[in-house]
Design an enzyme around this catalytic site. Sequence first.
Site, mmCIF file in Angstrom:
data_model
loop_
_atom_site.group_PDB
_atom_site.id
_atom_site.type_symbol
_atom_site.label_atom_id
_atom_site.label_comp_id
_atom_site.label_asym_id
_atom_site.label_seq_id
_atom_site.Cartn_x
_atom_site.Cartn_y
_atom_site.Cartn_z
ATOM 1 C CD GLU A 48 15.308 -18.550 103.523
ATOM 2 O OE1 GLU A 48 16.424 -18.176 103.122
ATOM 3 O OE2 GLU A 48 14.320 -18.670 102.769
ATOM 4 C CG HIS A 104 16.424 -11.031 103.733
ATOM 5 N ND1 HIS A 104 15.547 -10.407 102.874
ATOM 6 C CD2 HIS A 104 16.481 -12.314 103.318
ATOM 7 C CE1 HIS A 104 15.115 -11.277 101.987
ATOM 8 N NE2 HIS A 104 15.666 -12.447 102.234
ATOM 9 C CD GLU A 105 18.884 -14.714 104.619
ATOM 10 O OE1 GLU A 105 17.925 -15.503 104.516
ATOM 11 O OE2 GLU A 105 19.334 -14.062 103.649
ATOM 12 C CG HIS A 108 13.373 -15.855 104.837
ATOM 13 N ND1 HIS A 108 12.342 -15.787 103.928
ATOM 14 C CD2 HIS A 108 14.473 -15.403 104.183
ATOM 15 C CE1 HIS A 108 12.801 -15.319 102.770
ATOM 16 N NE2 HIS A 108 14.096 -15.067 102.898
ATOM 17 C CD GLU A 152 13.521 -14.807 99.471
ATOM 18 O OE1 GLU A 152 13.848 -13.807 100.134
ATOM 19 O OE2 GLU A 152 13.949 -15.959 99.711
ATOM 20 C CG ASP A 163 18.699 -22.335 91.003
ATOM 21 O OD1 ASP A 163 18.259 -21.604 91.914
ATOM 22 O OD2 ASP A 163 19.459 -23.297 91.205
ATOM 23 C CE1 TYR A 210 15.141 -12.681 96.012
ATOM 24 C CE2 TYR A 210 15.366 -12.016 98.297
ATOM 25 C CZ TYR A 210 15.613 -12.921 97.281
ATOM 26 O OH TYR A 210 16.319 -14.053 97.544
HETATM 27 N N1 BES Z 1 16.208 -17.680 100.591
HETATM 28 C C1 BES Z 1 17.095 -16.738 100.019
HETATM 29 C C2 BES Z 1 18.211 -17.367 99.240
HETATM 30 C C3 BES Z 1 17.767 -18.296 98.149
HETATM 31 C C4 BES Z 1 16.621 -18.046 97.410
HETATM 32 C C5 BES Z 1 18.516 -19.398 97.860
HETATM 33 C C6 BES Z 1 16.241 -18.938 96.395
HETATM 34 C C7 BES Z 1 18.136 -20.270 96.867
HETATM 35 C C8 BES Z 1 16.999 -20.035 96.131
HETATM 36 C C9 BES Z 1 17.681 -15.796 101.077
HETATM 37 O O1 BES Z 1 16.788 -15.493 102.094
HETATM 38 C C10 BES Z 1 17.977 -14.493 100.419
HETATM 39 O O2 BES Z 1 17.048 -13.870 99.995
HETATM 40 N N2 BES Z 1 19.231 -14.096 100.339
HETATM 41 C C11 BES Z 1 19.602 -12.819 99.779
HETATM 42 C C12 BES Z 1 19.761 -11.844 100.924
HETATM 43 C C13 BES Z 1 19.366 -10.451 100.631
HETATM 44 C C14 BES Z 1 18.059 -10.263 99.946
HETATM 45 C C15 BES Z 1 19.394 -9.623 101.904
HETATM 46 C C16 BES Z 1 20.901 -12.978 99.043
HETATM 47 O O3 BES Z 1 21.569 -14.005 99.207
HETATM 48 O O4 BES Z 1 21.261 -12.099 98.282
HETATM 49 ZN ZN ZN Z 2 15.268 -14.227 101.400
#
Ligand code: BES
Ligand code: ZN
Length: 645
Positions: A279, A303-304, A307, A326, A384, A392
Site C-alpha cells: 500500500e 485491500h491496498e 490501507h 492488517e 518478518d 489479518y
Molecule cells: N502491507 C501488506 C504487505 C506487507 C506486510 C509487506 C508486512 C511487508 C510487511 C499488504 O497490504 C498486504 O497485506 N498484502 C497482501 C494482500 C492480501 C492480504 C490481499 C499480500 O501481499 O498477500
Molecule cells: Zn495489507
Amino acid sequence: MPDPTTQSNYLEISTFHVHFDWSVDFEKEAISGSATHKLIAASDDVNEVVFDTAELDIVGAEVAGQTTEISIGKKHDVMGSALHVYFANPIKKGVEVEVKVFYSTTKASTALQWLNKEQTQGKQFPYLFSQCQPIYARAMAPVQDTPSLKITYSASVASILPVLLSARRVFPPSESTHDGKVIGKDVVTYVYDQPVAIPSYLIAIAVGNVRYRAFPKIDSRGWTSGVWAEPELIDAAYWEFSEDTGRFLAKEEDVVGQYRFGVYDVLVLPPSFPYGGMENACLSFVTPTLLTGDRTLVDVVVHEMTHSWFGNGVTHAEASHFWLNEGWTNYIERLLQYFLHGEAARGFSFIIGSSALHQALENYGDRPKYQRLVIEFDYGEDPDDAYSSVAYEKGSNFIYYLEGVLGGLNAFLPYVRDYVSTFMGQSITTWDWKAHLLAYFEKNGTKGQQEALRNVDWNAWFYGEGLKLPVTLVYDDTLAKPPYALAEKWDRARTVDTSALPFKTEDVASFDGNQKVVFLERLATFPTLPSSHTLLLGQIYTFDSSPNAEVRLRFYNLALKDPASEVARKLAEPAIRWVTGKDGTGMIKGRMKFCRPIFLAVSKVNAALAKHYFEENKDLFHPIARKLIEKVGAFFQVVKPKSLN
Ligand code: BES
Ligand code: ZN
C-alpha cells in the site's frame, strides 16, 4: 515502550520532513545522493540525531549547512547500523534543525531489487523497485525507521527511465512519457511531493519503462486514479482494474471518510515483486499475477486502497500492533465486498481467510507467541519472522465479532467513522484503539452495547494461542457450498477405481477462481486421496496448468501434502519449475505467498531438487524473498555435517 525495531533516537528528536535528492544509476545498481531531514527536538540538550541505516555507503553529513562529525555503529543483524550525526551545539526542546546526509545504496540493500532487462516484460530496459515494509526503508535511505513517526517528504530523482514514487507527481505529468526525451538514454529529473505525513515504510520507488493510463473519472470526487505498467501489460492491467478501482474507492469514501492522498494509482510490477500488494502512499504496488483476465483478484487492490485509511492514515505505532493495520484493512475490505456484492461475497472471503489462518496457526505450533494477535517483540527481533495471516484473520474476525455483539452494521459503522476521524494522521497502539472503543460506547452506546463490551474476553483475543479463535463465528457460506459439495464427492469416491470416477471438466465450469481455491482447500482437509485421483483431478479440471496462481498453488499444496506419495514425487518438479519460471513462461512466482510454500513442500519431497532449483534461480528472487526462503529452507539441511567432510 519505544519501538523495538529501531536504533534511532526518535523520542528525543524526530524528523518531520525529508527531501531526497537522488540519482538512479543502473550501471552501478545504486541510488546515490542525499537525504535532507528537518527535525524537531522533543527534549533539551540533544547532542545528536541517530538514523537507522542498513548496508548504505555513508559519505558524510551536514548540520545546518556545516559539515559535521558522524559515526556508524556496529551492524545489528536485523536492525542494521545506527548512524550518529553529532551536533556541535546541543539543541533545546522545540528547536528545529536541518541535517543532510550524503550517501549511496549498495548491492546488499534488502529494500531494492535491480532487475536486468530479461527479467522484465519488455526485455528492453532494466527495472528497479523497492519494498520498505516492515523495516527496510533504512536500506534505501538513512531514516528514523519507525511507524511511530509520520513524516512528509519530497524528492528529485534523476534517471534515464521513468520514475514513480509513493507521492504526488509534480513533474513531468503522468501522461508524458519521460518528458518526451529518449527512454533509456536521456536523463530526466522527476519531481514528487508527499504533503500528507506517512510512516517511513511507505516510502517507495519504482523505475522502469512504465506507462500510465487514467481510469474513468468519477464525478465530484477530489482524486484521480489510474494504472501504471510496462507497455506490454498496460492493456491487460487497465482491463483488470479499471471497472472496480474507482467504484470501490468512492464507496470507501462514503463509508469511512474522505480519501486524503489526492492520487490513487496502481503499479503492476515485474513478477519478482514479493507480495500480492503493498500500500505505498498514492501508489499501490501489485504483483502481475493479479492479471488473470477475469477480475477475480481485484480484492487485492481493494485491500491496498483500504490501507489509505487503515495503516497509511491510522498507523500502528510499532510491530507489536501490526494487526491494527492488517486486521482493520481486512475487515473493511470485506465490508466493501458486502456493500458492492452482498453478504455472500463477504462470508466467502472470511471462509477463504479461515483456512489461511488455520495454516498459519499450525505453522507457528512451535512458536506460539506468533499465534497471538498482539505480539510483544523483543528488542531487535525480526518482524518478518512473525508475518503471517494471524494479524489479518484474527484481527478481522475480532472486529467482525465486535460488529456482531454491538448490534450489527447500523450500530457499528458510526463507531468506525469515529475511530478513523479520531486517529487520522496518528500512530497508535492496541490500547489506544481499545480505550477509544470503550469510551465511544460509554458515551454513545446503549446499556446493551456496554454490557456486550464488558463480556468481551479481551485477553483471549489479544494473547490467545493455539489453533482456535476465542469465539466460533459463522459466515454466509452460500458461495462455498458448491465447492464444498464437490470436495465431498471426491472424498466419497476415494475407493472408486480411477477408470470409473464420475467426474468431468464441467464440474467446475461455474466456479470462479476463488471457488476453485475453496474446493482445493476443502479437499486438503480430508485424508489424502489416492495419488491417481489427485493426478486425474489436476488434469480434468486443468488445475495442473492453471494460469491463476492462487488455484495452481492450492493444487500443488494438495498434491504435495503427503511427501511420500506418488503424486508428490511426480509433481514436485513441475511445481518447482512453476515457481522458478522454468515452466516455459520464464516468469518466476516471486510473491512469497506462492514461492515459499512450494519451496518448503518440494524440499520435503526431494530436498536436493529444491536446493538445486533454489541455487540456480535465487538471484531472480527479491532479496527479502531470498532471505525468507532460505530461512524456512529446511531443504538446506541436506548438506553433510562439517565433521564428515
Ligand atoms: N502491507 C501488506 C504487505 C506487507 C506486510 C509487506 C508486512 C511487508 C510487511 C499488504 O497490504 C498486504 O497485506 N498484502 C497482501 C494482500 C492480501 C492480504 C490481499 C499480500 O501481499 O498477500
Ligand atoms: Zn495489507
